[in-house]
Enzyme design. Sequence first.
Site, PDB file in Angstrom:
ATOM      1  N   SER A 101       0.808  -1.219   0.000  1.00 45.05           N
ATOM      2  CA  SER A 101       0.000   0.000   0.000  1.00 45.05           C
ATOM      3  C   SER A 101       0.847   1.277   0.000  1.00 45.05           C
ATOM      4  O   SER A 101       1.604   1.517  -0.925  1.00 45.05           O
ATOM      5  CB  SER A 101      -0.936  -0.066   1.211  1.00 45.05           C
ATOM      6  OG  SER A 101      -1.905   0.918   1.169  1.00 45.05           O
ATOM      7  N   ASP A 243      -1.256   1.248  -3.915  1.00 45.23           N
ATOM      8  CA  ASP A 243      -2.145   0.205  -4.460  1.00 45.23           C
ATOM      9  C   ASP A 243      -3.527   0.752  -4.811  1.00 45.23           C
ATOM     10  O   ASP A 243      -4.440  -0.003  -5.133  1.00 45.23           O
ATOM     11  CB  ASP A 243      -2.253  -0.981  -3.495  1.00 45.23           C
ATOM     12  CG  ASP A 243      -3.015  -0.640  -2.221  1.00 45.23           C
ATOM     13  OD1 ASP A 243      -3.035   0.551  -1.841  1.00 45.23           O
ATOM     14  OD2 ASP A 243      -3.586  -1.557  -1.600  1.00 45.23           O
TER      15      ASP A 243
END
Length: 449
Positions: A101, A243
Amino acid sequence: MGRLFGTDGVRGVAGSELTIGLATKLGQAGAYVLTKEQAHKPTIIVGCDTRISGGMLASALMAGICSVGADAIFAGVMPTPAIAYLTRKHKVDAGVVISASHNPMEFNGIKFFNGEGYKLSDALEDEIEALIANDMKDINLPTGSGIGKIEYRFDMIREYVDFMKKTVPVDLSGMKIVIDCAEGASYKTSVETLRELGADLVAIHTNPDGTNINSNCGSTHMEELQARVVYEKAALGLAFDGDADRMLAVDENGKMVDGDEIMAICANYMKEKGSLKQDTVVVTVMSNLGFTLMGQEKNLHIEKTKVGDRYVLENMLANGYNLGGEQSGHVIFLDDNTTGDGLLSALHLLQVMVDTGKPLSELAKVMEVLPQALVNAKVPNHKKESFMEYPEIASAVKELEDKFAREGRVLIRPSGTEPLVRVMIEGKDQKQIEEEAKKLAELIMNTML
């Protein structure tokens, strides 16, 4: 072994903490647990962000999946919410995303979705962990034609773009938008979607090289986007993380609009349209106090959970709510997708702007953001949960809570994904709360190291 799964999958430095051995075991155990009820040969979709370690970990993970007799479909670089959508659309048994992420590039992570596109419950994660801890002893690995195969499907990106355009078909003709793709997974999907909806698009940080993801760009570093929006005289800026499951915005004056403000704008619009279920928004305890005050003023019910989008989602599913999220820009529009989706949030925000004809700066006035100071204390990972067991930390926290009780609040918690304790103070005086947060963070660090 400590618990492998944090608030968002298994994370660690790729190659040392998150090794190919662990990735293979996660593939085996995850595929086994998520597909053991199936009478057919199960299939799992796998995608990753742009990190250099993505291919290495995907290969190891898919080897594990195939070794227990399941098939893998590798979709390549793909936003996390796209894998959640494709898992549902293709009615496969599970989805896996390899991504850390918003974390720096040396980290990576492995997170699972079940067949409905939802992140796993604690119980399922515990089952996967138990198999790994037991070194997969109870599993009979197939041979011959029982072994799974890998299919490579890099065309699936188009399905997600088409889904986004169909879900929020907003006409962006003539609207100038600057987007920052964080050198991450949204570098194609967001650009294609917004251009095809008619936007006059300026796209930055769309040249990932495997090592530059989130590096001074994206939703964790907004300065360049803020300056660029003003320079381009754009209507707004949109920043994604690595992401693309979260998005933060920038108004036409270069001012940041965070997840709380985005939810406030969308919630009030949805309430007016009659599409906000039970007039409720689910947020975490980290949401700004201004969000709660806005809710009281606008007759919105604000439901609060502990930190982590999975807890927001659990509450939404249990109670039938359709909007929730975090200040970080991780917003769940549950009528459209099963997880936070940065591009989807962007389209919903753009829909409000187009329908109302109002600039983002005016829409953001729906709530007043109270000053907030957030300081991270770096601590050993295995100690981060036990910070309140140190008497000097506990008494300093109590002292601060008493001090800010009437006109703010104090929130201290361990990070779910990093070796940190996060100190957050809200109050009226920015300078004062920053000094106090810094002082407490230093105390925590010095006491626990």
